[in-house]
Design a protein around this motif. Structure first.
Motif, PDB file in Angstrom:
ATOM      1  N   ASP A 134     -22.051  -9.314  22.704  1.00 27.47           N
ATOM      2  CA  ASP A 134     -21.014 -10.035  23.457  1.00 27.47           C
ATOM      3  C   ASP A 134     -21.165  -9.872  24.962  1.00 27.47           C
ATOM      4  OD1 ASP A 134     -19.704 -11.054  21.149  1.00 27.47           O
ATOM      5  OD2 ASP A 134     -18.769  -9.085  20.852  1.00 27.47           O
ATOM      6  N   VAL A 135     -22.384  -9.953  25.435  1.00 32.08           N
ATOM      7  CA  VAL A 135     -22.688  -9.850  26.857  1.00 32.08           C
ATOM      8  C   VAL A 135     -22.787 -11.272  27.412  1.00 32.08           C
ATOM      9  CG1 VAL A 135     -24.432  -9.137  28.533  1.00 32.08           C
ATOM     10  CG2 VAL A 135     -23.856  -7.633  26.623  1.00 32.08           C
ATOM     11  N   PRO A 136     -21.841 -11.662  28.286  1.00 23.49           N
ATOM     12  CA  PRO A 136     -21.829 -13.036  28.771  1.00 23.49           C
ATOM     13  C   PRO A 136     -22.717 -13.308  29.978  1.00 23.49           C
ATOM     14  CG  PRO A 136     -19.923 -11.880  29.610  1.00 23.49           C
ATOM     15  CD  PRO A 136     -20.665 -10.904  28.716  1.00 23.49           C
ATOM     16  N   GLU A 137     -23.202 -12.260  30.627  1.00 21.51           N
ATOM     17  CA  GLU A 137     -23.914 -12.448  31.888  1.00 21.51           C
ATOM     18  C   GLU A 137     -25.213 -11.661  31.893  1.00 21.51           C
ATOM     19  OE1 GLU A 137     -22.577 -11.937  36.468  1.00 21.51           O
ATOM     20  OE2 GLU A 137     -22.435 -10.109  35.262  1.00 21.51           O
ATOM     21  N   LEU A 138     -26.247 -12.287  32.432  1.00 21.90           N
ATOM     22  CA  LEU A 138     -27.520 -11.606  32.650  1.00 21.90           C
ATOM     23  C   LEU A 138     -27.710 -11.421  34.147  1.00 21.90           C
ATOM     24  CD1 LEU A 138     -29.782 -13.682  30.230  1.00 21.90           C
ATOM     25  CD2 LEU A 138     -28.781 -11.427  29.809  1.00 21.90           C
TER      26      LEU A 138
END
Length: 180
Positions: A134-138
């Motif tokens: 659930d990681v929305p950003e790189l």
């Protein structure tokens, strides 16, 4: 030497294993020299050991992923590393909120295997890892002087959102002392 056509039909992207560590340390050294524009040189034993320990720890951490690109009859031709970075959302204090970013720390493809889609295949594995958590950003960091990386990351939608500045401690101390 037989000059066979390079392709990625038999490419395997997999989670790195302990046996891969010596090659991965070599990749990290090549990446650092590439970014610095320096000639090839051998790592000092202490630095090699530090990198081996760093990568070994990443292999067993559920919030980190190191993948390798492997071709049969060739071996490892690339690596990519991502980790989950958590912050408490200090800018939005209305409620407790843990914001997660996927930090792409290192990606390397051996020069003679570039332009075969290996980079994209490894990046897809990193994205799948981030999505599963659930990681929305790189986010990532690269040397602006690395024109190839700059063009690639911008093409993929990454935008510069800040500036990282660096200085040697003794230089900052001297400036403070002289009031400059």
């Amino acid at each position: 030497m037989v000059n066979r056509k390079r392709n990625r039909d038999d490419l395997v992207i997999r989670k790195a294993q302990e046996d891969d560590l010596p090659v991965l340390v070599g990749f990290l050294a090549k990446l650092a020299l590439h970014v610095a524009g320096a000639a090839p040189k051998k790592l000092k034993k202490k630095e090699r050991t530090r990198l081996m320990e760093f990568l070994a720890a990443a292999l067993v951490d559920n919030d980190k992923l190191v993948v390798v690109a492997e071709l049969p009859d060739t071996g490892l031709v690339g690596m990519a590393y991502i980790y989950v970075w958590r912050s408490q959302g200090i800018w939005e204090q209305a409620a407790d909120h843990e914001f997660k970013s996927g930090v792409i720390d290192d990606i390397w493809v051996e020069p003679e295997f570039r332009k075969l889609g290996i980079f994209s295949s490894m990046l897809k594995a990193l994205i799948a890892f981030a999505e599963k958590r659930d990681v929305p950003e790189l986010i990532l960091e690269y040397a602006i002087s690395n024109k190839e990386a700059d063009a690639t990351w911008k093409r993929l939608g990454f935008e510069v959102t800040g500036v990282r500045a660096a200085a040697f401690t003794n230089q900052v101390k001297a400036k403070l002392t002289t009031g400059a």
